[in-house]
Write an enzyme that holds these catalytic residues in place. Structure first.
Site, PDB file in Angstrom:
ATOM      1  N   LYS A  69      52.515  15.948  52.160  1.00 27.49           N
ATOM      2  CA  LYS A  69      52.396  14.354  53.223  1.00 27.49           C
ATOM      3  C   LYS A  69      51.032  14.229  53.031  1.00 27.49           C
ATOM      4  O   LYS A  69      50.570  12.884  53.342  1.00 27.49           O
ATOM      5  CB  LYS A  69      53.029  14.718  54.703  1.00 27.49           C
ATOM      6  N   ASP A  97      56.810  14.282  63.088  1.00 27.50           N
ATOM      7  CA  ASP A  97      58.242  15.814  63.120  1.00 27.50           C
ATOM      8  C   ASP A  97      57.181  16.504  62.604  1.00 27.50           C
ATOM      9  O   ASP A  97      58.661  18.087  62.437  1.00 27.50           O
ATOM     10  CB  ASP A  97      59.223  15.235  62.677  1.00 27.50           C
TER      11      ASP A  97
HETATM   12  C1  LIG Z   1      59.510  17.833  53.920  1.00 29.93           C
HETATM   13  C2  LIG Z   1      59.376  16.156  54.473  1.00 29.93           C
HETATM   14  N1  LIG Z   1      60.476  15.394  53.374  1.00 29.93           N
HETATM   15  C3  LIG Z   1      60.557  14.587  52.855  1.00 29.93           C
HETATM   16  C4  LIG Z   1      60.080  12.711  54.023  1.00 29.93           C
HETATM   17  C5  LIG Z   1      60.449  11.806  53.950  1.00 29.93           C
HETATM   18  O1  LIG Z   1      59.246  10.673  54.099  1.00 29.93           O
HETATM   19  P1  LIG Z   1      59.583   9.392  54.837  1.00 29.93           P
HETATM   20  O2  LIG Z   1      59.324   9.621  56.265  1.00 29.93           O
HETATM   21  O3  LIG Z   1      58.852   8.412  53.725  1.00 29.93           O
HETATM   22  O4  LIG Z   1      61.449   9.034  54.008  1.00 29.93           O
HETATM   23  C6  LIG Z   1      59.174  13.905  55.431  1.00 29.93           C
HETATM   24  C7  LIG Z   1      58.510  13.007  56.378  1.00 29.93           C
HETATM   25  O5  LIG Z   1      57.860  13.553  57.132  1.00 29.93           O
HETATM   26  C8  LIG Z   1      59.196  14.983  55.489  1.00 29.93           C
HETATM   27  O6  LIG Z   1      58.603  15.430  55.859  1.00 29.93           O
END
Ligand SMILES: Cc1ncc(COP(=O)(O)O)c(C=O)c1O
Length: 373
Positions: A69, A97
């Site tokens: 992220k 989150d």
């Molecule tokens: C580990 C992880 N993978 C994927 C995502 C998905 O990203 P998005 O919210 O942009 O769909 C998140 C989002 O917080 C995440 O923390």
């Protein structure tokens, strides 16, 4: 539940995003400790699943932050600072989150700026502590992620803070676009292999979605780089938090009832990003959902591989792409998706493990052993 897209077309604003992504990559390369994360080959698992090859990009070591992220948050904060020279006494705020909030806190601290992070009160103590460890103030929100997003925007408006949010809504689109541009680095790191100059060495890519910003960024990358020669793309979501699928079915973001929690905390969102949904709606081949048990199975399989495959530490949301593949290759109800994606023993598949053990106690409980040092 699933949804198949018969006639796909390129997402809007691909070219603008590509130009920003070049800027983002150049910026990321200036960050101390920046290095592309590893790509693993999993031949034993590919054999078990009946596909030609399986590769997995592993985010468990990104800047010691354990998730991808920061690619988005760091570039968005950099861009904002570039547009506001001299404004050093800024406070950045966001909702999360876990992973995005930690990333905003990390990027703000690098610049000596304050960060205030709103997070659902049910978030795991380890994820809250990781944000506080980056020097941010954490505000707990009793309701879920979407209420935290509203709280962050309200606080930004009333306190004069700057919201660095990874989900767009009408009128709040520029910063999420910077974040999406930052995520492109994730895909560019796979050049020249498997992302070759003329064609990808991949037939199918599984992208998991929370609000959809990351998946939309990666889908846009494939369209921009390969056009019709792009790999097939499928979006996978938790069955209790499938807001991108709900939006794809209705053609606009619609709030879903996400009161039933998923262990895939990073994907536990009730409303898709407006711009991500507009991008994904027609540009990917399929949307489908999975139960938590597939995430548990993927975490365990990556932690305890069969001989020949490397061990990968993947968190609950991180493992979701592989979880989607496990479901796709065994659930009878997903046969139409399998057929639509032409998934068979000739398929070269790519998944992304987008986080490491961001809740180490839960990882240890699921896998039955402590997180490797
Ligand atoms: C580990 C992880 N993978 C994927 C995502 C998905 O990203 P998005 O919210 O942009 O769909 C998140 C989002 O917080 C995440 O923390």
């Amino acid at each position: 539940m699933h949804h198949l897209v018969v006639t796909t077309r390129p997402p809007p604003r691909c070219r603008e995003l590509a130009a920003l992504a070049d800027e983002a990559l150049a910026f990321h390369r200036t960050l101390p400790g920046y290095a592309p994360t590893p790509l693993h080959d999993l031949p034993a698992l590919a054999e078990d699943l009946g596909v030609a090859s399986l590769r997995l990009k592993d985010e468990s070591h990104r800047f010691d932050l354990n998730a991808f992220k920061v690619l988005g948050a760091s570039f968005a904060i950099h861009r904002w600072m570039a547009d506001h020279p001299g404004e050093w006494r800024v406070t950045f705020t966001t909702a999360t989150d876990g992973n995005h909030g930690r990333a905003v806190a990390w990027a703000a601290r690098r610049l000596g700026a304050e960060a205030v992070v709103f997070i659902p009160a049910h978030a795991s103590p380890a994820r809250i502590a990781a944000i506080e460890a980056e020097g941010a103030t954490v505000e707990l929100v009793e309701e879920g992620y979407d209420a935290a997003v509203r709280a962050a925007h309200e606080a930004a408006a009333s306190e004069g803070w700057v919201a660095i949010q990874d989900t767009a809504s009408p009128g709040y689109e520029e910063i999420p676009e910077w974040i999406a541009a930052g995520y492109w680095t994730h895909a560019t790191e796979l050049e020249p292999l498997p992302h070759g100059p003329d064609a990808p060495d991949v037939d199918l890519v599984l992208l998991h979605a929370g609000v959809g910003t990351w998946a939309a960024a990666i889908a846009a990358y494939y369209w921009h780089r390969y056009g019709e020669r792009r790999p097939r793309i499928a979006i996978v979501e938790p069955s209790t938090a499938a807001c991108v699928l709900a939006g794809a079915l209705t053609g606009r973001p619609v709030p879903i009832d996400a009161s039933r929690r998923t262990i895939m905390a990073g994907l536990d969102c009730a409303l898709a990003s407006s711009t991500a949904l507009a991008a994904l709606h027609h540009s990917v081949d399929a949307f489908f959902t999975i139960d938590d048990r597939w995430s548990l199975a993927a975490m365990r399989r990556l932690a305890m591989p069969r001989a020949g495959d490397p061990q990968v530490v993947a968190g609950e949301s991180g493992a979701a792409g592989l979880a989607g593949l496990l479901a796709l290759t065994s659930e009878a109800a997903l046969e139409p998706v399998r057929r639509h994606l032409s998934l068979d023993d000739t398929s070269r598949v790519l998944v992304w493990s987008t986080e490491g053990a961001t809740d180490p106690d839960h990882w240890a409980e699921v896998v039955g052993r402590p997180v490797p040092a």
